[in-house]
Write a protein that holds these residues in place. Structure first.
Motif, PDB file in Angstrom:
ATOM      1  N   UNK A   1      -1.298  12.464 -12.517  1.00  0.00           N
ATOM      2  CA  UNK A   1      -0.582  11.235 -12.195  1.00  0.00           C
ATOM      3  C   UNK A   1      -0.880  10.170 -13.256  1.00  0.00           C
ATOM      4  N   UNK A   2       0.042   9.237 -13.404  1.00  0.00           N
ATOM      5  CA  UNK A   2      -0.159   8.125 -14.337  1.00  0.00           C
ATOM      6  C   UNK A   2       0.627   6.924 -13.825  1.00  0.00           C
TER       7      UNK A   2
ATOM      8  N   UNK B   1       7.787   4.807  -4.504  1.00  0.00           N
ATOM      9  CA  UNK B   1       7.633   6.214  -4.130  1.00  0.00           C
ATOM     10  C   UNK B   1       8.709   7.102  -4.757  1.00  0.00           C
ATOM     11  N   UNK B   2       9.844   6.510  -5.120  1.00  0.00           N
ATOM     12  CA  UNK B   2      10.910   7.297  -5.746  1.00  0.00           C
ATOM     13  C   UNK B   2      10.590   7.650  -7.203  1.00  0.00           C
ATOM     14  N   UNK B   3       9.568   7.000  -7.777  1.00  0.00           N
ATOM     15  CA  UNK B   3       9.206   7.252  -9.181  1.00  0.00           C
ATOM     16  C   UNK B   3       8.352   8.514  -9.289  1.00  0.00           C
ATOM     17  N   UNK B   4       8.935   9.632  -8.921  1.00  0.00           N
ATOM     18  CA  UNK B   4       8.193  10.898  -8.895  1.00  0.00           C
ATOM     19  C   UNK B   4       7.724  11.321 -10.281  1.00  0.00           C
ATOM     20  N   UNK B   5       8.398  10.803 -11.345  1.00  0.00           N
ATOM     21  CA  UNK B   5       7.994  11.187 -12.696  1.00  0.00           C
ATOM     22  C   UNK B   5       6.587  10.695 -13.029  1.00  0.00           C
ATOM     23  N   UNK B   6       6.118   9.662 -12.323  1.00  0.00           N
ATOM     24  CA  UNK B   6       4.767   9.140 -12.558  1.00  0.00           C
ATOM     25  C   UNK B   6       3.705  10.038 -11.921  1.00  0.00           C
ATOM     26  N   UNK B   7       4.126  10.919 -11.032  1.00  0.00           N
ATOM     27  CA  UNK B   7       3.186  11.791 -10.322  1.00  0.00           C
ATOM     28  C   UNK B   7       2.957  13.115 -11.048  1.00  0.00           C
ATOM     29  N   UNK B   8       3.719  13.355 -12.121  1.00  0.00           N
ATOM     30  CA  UNK B   8       3.594  14.632 -12.836  1.00  0.00           C
ATOM     31  C   UNK B   8       3.798  14.373 -14.327  1.00  0.00           C
TER      32      UNK B   8
ATOM     33  N   UNK C   1       0.859  -1.187   0.000  1.00  0.00           N
ATOM     34  CA  UNK C   1       0.000   0.000   0.000  1.00  0.00           C
ATOM     35  C   UNK C   1       0.893   1.234   0.000  1.00  0.00           C
ATOM     36  N   UNK C   2       0.664   2.120  -0.945  1.00  0.00           N
ATOM     37  CA  UNK C   2       1.433   3.361  -1.073  1.00  0.00           C
ATOM     38  C   UNK C   2       0.526   4.538  -0.751  1.00  0.00           C
ATOM     39  N   UNK C   3       1.109   5.565  -0.153  1.00  0.00           N
ATOM     40  CA  UNK C   3       0.340   6.763   0.183  1.00  0.00           C
ATOM     41  C   UNK C   3       0.816   7.930  -0.672  1.00  0.00           C
ATOM     42  N   UNK C   4      -0.150   8.599  -1.277  1.00  0.00           N
ATOM     43  CA  UNK C   4       0.145   9.739  -2.134  1.00  0.00           C
ATOM     44  C   UNK C   4      -0.217  11.026  -1.394  1.00  0.00           C
ATOM     45  N   UNK C   5       0.756  11.896  -1.129  1.00  0.00           N
ATOM     46  CA  UNK C   5       0.454  13.159  -0.440  1.00  0.00           C
ATOM     47  C   UNK C   5      -0.356  14.093  -1.336  1.00  0.00           C
ATOM     48  N   UNK C   6      -0.859  15.157  -0.732  1.00  0.00           N
ATOM     49  CA  UNK C   6      -1.616  16.144  -1.507  1.00  0.00           C
ATOM     50  C   UNK C   6      -0.728  16.774  -2.581  1.00  0.00           C
ATOM     51  N   UNK C   7      -1.324  17.029  -3.730  1.00  0.00           N
ATOM     52  CA  UNK C   7      -0.607  17.660  -4.832  1.00  0.00           C
ATOM     53  C   UNK C   7      -0.578  19.169  -4.600  1.00  0.00           C
ATOM     54  N   UNK C   8       0.595  19.776  -4.661  1.00  0.00           N
ATOM     55  CA  UNK C   8       0.724  21.228  -4.426  1.00  0.00           C
ATOM     56  C   UNK C   8       1.034  21.995  -5.710  1.00  0.00           C
ATOM     57  N   UNK C   9       1.226  21.298  -6.799  1.00  0.00           N
ATOM     58  CA  UNK C   9       1.585  21.917  -8.067  1.00  0.00           C
ATOM     59  C   UNK C   9       0.390  22.667  -8.665  1.00  0.00           C
TER      60      UNK C   9
END
Length: 434
Positions: free
Chosen positions: A389-390, A397-404, A341-349
């Motif tokens: 996100x995609x 969690x290190x795959x930050x490129x998937x979050x933007x 289970x992974x947790x995604x923080x709020x998006x601030x962008x």
């Protein structure tokens, strides 16, 4: 000394000008976003909750966009989210019972999903084994089982022509290979020893290189399967099941993941088109990841399934993507290959569409672009540079490129279902423990 004083005064002036510019820009951006939010609030369709905790949506205003389509595709930003599956259940019930959609296609194995079809149409077999046969863990959950059981009840006592059917459009985990190897899928002529060796190879892991000897075995297998295919009508389930083995063989022999992705999406589209024709063009519901169903590729130049379907059906292909702001989801770990289970923080962008949507009055909602884009502000927003996100079946969690991921929404989807906070789907059923 006077010289340094002038430099300091000059720097202070520049600093003040920059500060004023940034302040004015910020105020302008905030005002623009506030105006956009007001427009979005006027056009969204809230997803509320009924007394039993299930999703409650008044689909009446959404019906014009849902009706008269050849295919409605329901996406998801990542697979392991409970709210997405529950919402899909609600919209499937509406599409089936009110708008006469009769075919449901999953991002799952074509031949294996026939077991699930037998269960909802004939009550045949074990429900947990039927879910296992899809080859996808995302369908082995209580949430998806609720959808299956509702469809089974809906089909009960209905004539065959009015029953809902299940299909899979995928070929990367072909159950037909396993069934032929165990003798449960009978061919008109037994495979040669070399072809059987090729079949064993396809049951094994995908490697980075297929040796010359292995290629000869696989080529012998495909030759014999093509001969078998020639004895069946192209419109038969058996013929298409054999075809998915040939599709998988091409996928298996490809060395590079990039090219495998091309092969997979092209064949998934081919299979969806075949199913649509096989079912005499009955209205269809397609369930797959946002990245597969979107009308143009997301975060890649690989032509995806949705691009092919959009070219084929144009206005008859309606794509409802699904998106979220924050919360937890289940996925395979890219490090350990185990479910986590992974947790995604709020998006601030501020350039994130999910950040914009999080400012709307409704926690969860549908935005139908086909009606909302009549508003100039919304139309501009849907077609400007935004990010979302995609996330696929695996994550770290290190795959930050998937979050933007760059995703102007207007050329990807016809609508979007947004959830401000999400929770994870439970890990897949072990059917043998039931």
């Amino acid at each position: 000394m006077l010289y340094f004083k002038k430099i300091i005064e000059h720097c202070l002036k520049k600093y003040i000008i920059i500060k004023v510019f940034l302040f004015v820009t910020l105020i302008s951006t905030v005002n623009a976003q506030t105006s956009l939010i007001k427009s979005l609030n006027k056009n969204l369709l809230e997803i509320g909750k009924s007394h039993d905790g299930s999703d409650s949506v008044n689909f009446a205003s959404f019906t014009p966009s849902l009706s008269s389509n050849k295919i409605i595709a329901l996406g998801e930003e990542t697979h392991g989210i409970k709210e997405f599956t529950d919402f899909r259940g609600q919209i499937i019930k509406y599409l089936v019972s009110h708008l006469n959609y009769k075919v449901i296609v999953l991002e799952a194995d074509f031949y294996g999903t026939q077991t699930l079809n037998d269960y909802i149409q004939k009550g045949k077999g074990n429900k947990y084994y039927a879910l296992l046969s899809t080859g996808m863990g995302i369908y082995r959950t209580p949430e998806f089982l609720n959808i299956v059981e509702w469809l089974k009840e809906y089909n009960f006592n209905k004539p065959k022509a009015e029953k809902v059917s299940f299909y899979g459009c995928d070929m990367q985990k072909s159950a037909a290979i396993a069934y032929i190897s165990t003798g449960n899928f009978k061919l008109s002529k037994e495979l040669s020893a070399s072809a059987k060796e090729g079949l064993k190879l396809l049951l094994g892991p995908i490697g980075s290189h297929v040796s010359g000897t292995d290629k000869r075995k696989l080529n012998q297998l495909t030759s014999e399967l093509r001969e078998e295919l020639s004895s069946h009508q192209d419109t038969s389930i058996i013929a298409r099941s054999l075809m998915t083995i040939l599709q998988y063989d091409e996928y298996f022999q490809e060395k590079y993941n990039y090219n495998r992705s091309k092969i997979r999406d092209r064949y998934m589209a081919d299979n969806v088109i075949w199913i649509y024709e096989h079912e005499i063009k009955k209205p269809m519901i397609l369930l797959a990841h946002n990245g597969h169903i979107s009308k143009s590729p997301i975060g890649t130049d690989i032509k995806n399934m949705g691009s092919y379907l959009n070219e084929k059906y144009n206005e008859g292909y309606y794509v409802l993507g699904m998106s979220f702001y924050t919360g937890s989801f289940s996925a395979g770990s890219a490090k350990t290959s185990q479910m986590e289970v992974f947790t995604m923080p709020e998006v601030k962008d501020p350039e994130s569409s999910e950040f914009i949507f999080s400012q709307c009055k409704a926690q969860n909602f549908i935005l139908d672009f086909k009606t909302a884009n009549k508003d100039t502000e919304i139309n501009n927003f849907l077609n400007k540079k935004t990010y979302s996100k995609n996330i696929g079946a695996t994550y770290e969690s290190s795959q930050t490129e998937l979050n933007r991921v760059f995703m102007p929404l207007g050329n990807k989807f016809d609508g979007l279902a947004f959830f401000r906070s999400i929770s994870p789907l439970p890990f897949p059923f072990r059917w043998d423990k039931r």
